[in-house]
Structure formats: C-alpha cells, structure tokens
Enzyme design. Structure first.
Site, PDB file in Angstrom:
ATOM      1  N   HIS A 136      22.742 -59.142 -39.019  1.00  0.00           N
ATOM      2  CA  HIS A 136      23.306 -57.924 -39.606  1.00  0.00           C
ATOM      3  C   HIS A 136      24.278 -57.202 -38.674  1.00  0.00           C
ATOM      4  O   HIS A 136      25.153 -56.499 -39.141  1.00  0.00           O
ATOM      5  CB  HIS A 136      22.197 -56.976 -40.083  1.00  0.00           C
ATOM      6  N   LYS A 189      14.046 -40.120 -30.912  1.00  0.00           N
ATOM      7  CA  LYS A 189      13.743 -39.553 -32.232  1.00  0.00           C
ATOM      8  C   LYS A 189      13.205 -38.137 -32.013  1.00  0.00           C
ATOM      9  O   LYS A 189      13.980 -37.221 -31.799  1.00  0.00           O
ATOM     10  CB  LYS A 189      12.728 -40.432 -32.992  1.00  0.00           C
TER      11      LYS A 189
HETATM   12  C1  LIG Z   1      13.309 -46.400 -32.702  1.00  0.00           C
HETATM   13  C2  LIG Z   1      11.921 -46.856 -32.794  1.00  0.00           C
HETATM   14  C3  LIG Z   1      11.345 -47.681 -31.811  1.00  0.00           C
HETATM   15  C4  LIG Z   1      12.135 -48.262 -30.658  1.00  0.00           C
HETATM   16  O1  LIG Z   1      12.656 -47.295 -29.846  1.00  0.00           O
HETATM   17  P1  LIG Z   1      14.059 -47.441 -29.078  1.00  0.00           P
HETATM   18  O2  LIG Z   1      14.156 -46.145 -28.358  1.00  0.00           O
HETATM   19  O3  LIG Z   1      15.123 -47.644 -30.099  1.00  0.00           O
HETATM   20  O4  LIG Z   1      13.945 -48.604 -28.157  1.00  0.00           O
HETATM   21  C5  LIG Z   1      10.023 -48.025 -31.963  1.00  0.00           C
HETATM   22  N1  LIG Z   1       9.305 -47.603 -33.015  1.00  0.00           N
HETATM   23  C6  LIG Z   1       9.824 -46.820 -33.965  1.00  0.00           C
HETATM   24  C7  LIG Z   1       8.966 -46.377 -35.106  1.00  0.00           C
HETATM   25  C8  LIG Z   1      11.149 -46.430 -33.901  1.00  0.00           C
HETATM   26  O5  LIG Z   1      11.667 -45.678 -34.879  1.00  0.00           O
END
Ligand SMILES: *Cc1c(COP(=O)(O)O)cnc(C)c1O
Length: 448
Positions: free
Chosen positions: A440, A257
C-alpha cells in the site's frame, strides 16, 4: 445545548496551500494514484493519520526548552517517569522512540517461537513484532465487532469466552502475556469497556498470565467509558484511566497518539525481571534507559501531554469533532462504520461504490476521489492493504488532535458529499506495479 467549541486559541499557524482541481489531477498522475506518494504540501486537509500529527500546546513547547540533554540521569527523564507512574501506577518505566520500539522490546523480552499472544485486535506493528519472534498473534474481537452498522457501544471488547478457550487449549506456558488495545485501532477506534477489562484481568490473574495494554489511545477509551458505560458518568476520566492501567500489569504506548506529541513512546511493567531484560534490549538499539531514543525535550513534551490529554474539555471537543463529521456524513446517506469511534471516521467503500467489484479496490478509488475533489487525504484500509484477507473495504478519515477547526470539518463533509453525488461515475482501479511486501505504501495504480 451550546456548540462544543475548540477549547483553545490559536497561537501559531501553519499555512495550507490551496490547490486547483487541475493541479490535483496532475499530482495524482505523478503519484500513480497512491496517496502515500503525494507530498504533504499538496494536501489541503490531511486525514491520513492521527499519529504524530497533534498540535502541541504552548505549555509543551515551553517545557521543551527545559529539556535536559544529559546522557544519563537527565532531569527530564525523572519528570517523564513521574508523569507516567502517576498515571499508570507501574513500577518500571522505559522510554522508547515510538510505540513499535516498545513492542519490539516487550516481545523480544517475553515471547519465544511458538508462543501465542491473544489480543482484542493487534495493531499492524504489534502483530509484526509478535511474528518477528516466531510467536502467533491471535485476534479475538467480540462478535459485535464484525457488523459495521451495529451500534453496540463497546465493539472494541475482547471475546472473553474465546480467550478462556485459548488459554485452556494452549496452556498458560505458551501464553507469555495477553494484550488489550485501547481503543481498538484495527477494529475502527472502538472502545473497550471497563467491565470487559475487569473480566479479562480476572481471567489472566486466575491463570497467572500477565496482562498488558496497548495504551496508544487510553484517554479516548477512558472518555468513551465515561460517556457510555453504566455507572461511570460521575467519575473523572483520569480516575477511569488509572483503573484501566491498574487492571493490567504493564503497557506499551505510542505517545504519538494520546500523549499529544510528534514522536515518542514507552513500555512499562510491574515485573522487575522483564524490565531488566527490556532495559538490556533497549540499550542495543534505542539508547540508555533514561532517554531510550528520545531527546530530553521529547520526554518533557510527553510528561506535559499526558496531563493535557485528560482535560475533559479537550476530550469533549475531540469526540465532538469525530462525531460531527460522522453525523453529517451519515445524514447524507453515506455508509460509515458505527458507532463513530474516538479518532476517525470510516467510510464503507463497498456500499459507497456498490458497482465497483472488490477486486477493483473500491476503497482506493474512493480515497483517490476525495483527494481529487477537494485535496482531502485519507487512507484505504481494505483490499490494497490486506489483499484477499480484507473483510471490508474502508476509507479512514483520521483526525489529527487540536489541528483542524469545525470549518475544516465542514469542508471535509462537503467534499464527501460531492463525491457521493457523482458516485455512479466512479470506476474501479487496478494495480500496475507492486513491491513484494507492504504494497500500500508504494504500489502504482490506474483506473480500470
Ligand atoms: C500507532 C500505534 C502503534 C505503533 O506506534 P508507533 O508510534 O506508530 O510505532 C501501536 N498500537 C496502536 C494501537 C497504534 O495506534
């Protein structure tokens, strides 16, 4: 005010294959109306997720060439460690291949069966990792979070009163840590205020309970604090982010992210005992503590991305593009979750399709129609994903970072508009086959 433009030039392009309405009809049937079963090259605008879908910068690609692939003590690790320490201030930085690995290692090293982990709202992998060890994942969202249309600016906040009650009732021995997810993904990408974080931190410190951030979208949260929280507008986003981290004792991070990379993560803590247990745990499944399941080049890309994400021109553009879609869709009369959060727009499918009963999955029907209309892929967050426990039927349009331009977003708005115009003709869906868990991803559907 002038248009907030994409603050970058395009250096490398990836073609989008255009599809016709007839092709999409056939593709949908082949996929049994499950958008997870549609191939990415059959999608025109892919808003399935903002996770791991960011476009990397020239600087990140350049840094990857410097990747030191040594097994132990690689140069890239130290650059990564320095970038994370500089941002968070935490003492122990442990790389993991993505966020859920960080979660698994943290909870396996801190929680035992019967423990309780309070959170504003657990992300689904976080909840699964808490529950895998027999602990209870407790969501304590603030009361404002329940009203989809309420414009309260910090709907991601934790309910402080219920947090205190939980500690009083359970006793601190049963609560190995409290977690706060910034921004609150499960609750619609809504931010947590600095005030709420400060008070959570005070409660935790007064009770001797460590506080961890799930920091996946820390920069979007910090920027929303700057925009919306009284007294914060003059501070830099980096300063706000640093204060957020300093109010906690550690964090987990999905670098997919807000580190602007396609894979990666880390867990960090000030507690050396927990860090030692986590490193031992890490070696079992992720790798040696100076690479943790990533290549050296991945560590370089994260180190670089953590700097770029705090560029306020980038953040202004990021927020402007989600708000742009939110504003234009709202103006058409389409019901969405308000206020628009950091990374996505959520359409309220129950209001969009009031004639479709909740047992007939209005969110799924709407997501399928957006694909059929214009090849836009979104994700249902409602009855298909959560079964009868679903409180809403939402369709999330998650916006990948630095990938799409304003004309792509105009196209998305047009697709939503076309579907909205013919909403009365849209029928509900039924499940024709489903697997025992996580339905899903693979369930098959047909129209009612
Ligand atoms: C995506 C996400 C995770 C998990 O991370 P991954 O990299 O998909 O394993 C954990 N917490 C939040 C808030 C996320 O958006």
């Amino acid at each position: 005010m002038k248009t907030i433009i994409e603050p970058f030039r395009v250096k490398v392009v990836e073609p989008i294959r255009m599809t016709t309405a007839d092709e999409r009809e056939a593709i949908l049937r082949r996929a049994s109306f499950n958008l997870f079963q549609v191939r990415a090259e059959d999608v025109i605008i892919d808003l399935l997720t903002d996770s791991g879908t960011s476009a990397m910068s020239a600087a990140q690609w350049g840094a990857m060439m410097r990747g030191d692939e040594s097994y132990a003590g690689a140069r890239s690790f130290f650059r990564f460690e320095e970038a994370v320490k500089d941002l968070t201030g935490y003492e122990n930085i442990i790389p993991t291949h993505q966020g859920r690995a960080a979660e698994r290692i943290l909870f396996a090293s801190t929680a035992t069966a019967g423990d309780v982990i309070p959170n504003n709202s657990h992300f689904d992998t976080t909840r699964a990792n808490v529950e895998a060890g027999g602990a209870v994942a407790l969501d304590l969202p603030c009361s404002e979070a329940a009203a989809l249309q309420s414009k309260y600016p910090f709907k991601g906040n934790i309910d402080l009163e219920r947090l205190q009650q939980t500690i009083d009732r359970q006793g601190r021995q049963k609560i190995p840590l409290v977690m706060i997810t910034v921004t609150n993904n499960t609750g619609g990408g809504q931010p947590v205020s600095l005030e709420n974080l400060r008070r959570t931190s005070e409660i935790c410190r007064a009770n001797g309970i460590p506080l961890y951030l799930d920091a996946a979208r820390f920069a979007e949260n910090a920027y929303l604090i700057k925009l919306k929280e009284p007294g914060q507008s003059e501070r830099s986003v980096r300063e706000i982010a640093q204060e957020m981290f300093q109010l906690a004792d550690g964090c987990t991070m999905s670098a997919k992210k807000d580190a602007l990379v396609n894979i990666g993560g880390f867990v960090a803590t000030n507690d050396s005992n927990v860090a030692e247990r986590m490193r031992n745990n890490l070696i079992l499944t992720e790798g040696f503590p100076t690479y943790g399941g990533m290549a050296g080049r991945d560590l370089e890309a994260i180190a670089c991305g953590l700097g770029e994400i705090l560029d306020e021109d980038y953040l202004a553009y990021r927020l402007a593009s989600t708000r742009y879609v939110g504003r234009h869709v709202s103006q058409l009369g389409v019901p969405i979750m308000l206020p628009v959060g950091g990374h996505a727009i959520y359409l309220d499918a129950r209001q969009f399709l009031p004639h479709v009963p909740t047992e007939q999955f209005p969110g799924q029907a709407l997501a399928v129609e957006l694909y059929r209309e214009g090849g836009v892929r979104s994700v249902e967050i409602g009855g298909v994903m959560f079964g009868k426990a679903a409180q809403h039927d939402l369709v999330r349009l998650a916006i990948p970072r630095r990938v799409y331009t304003q004309s792509h977003m105009d196209y998305v708005v047009e697709v939503v508009e076309q579907v909205y115009r013919r909403r009365e003709e849209i029928s509900g869906m039924r499940i024709t086959w489903e697997p025992p868990t996580l339905r899903h991803f693979t369930a098959r559907f047909d129209w009612v």
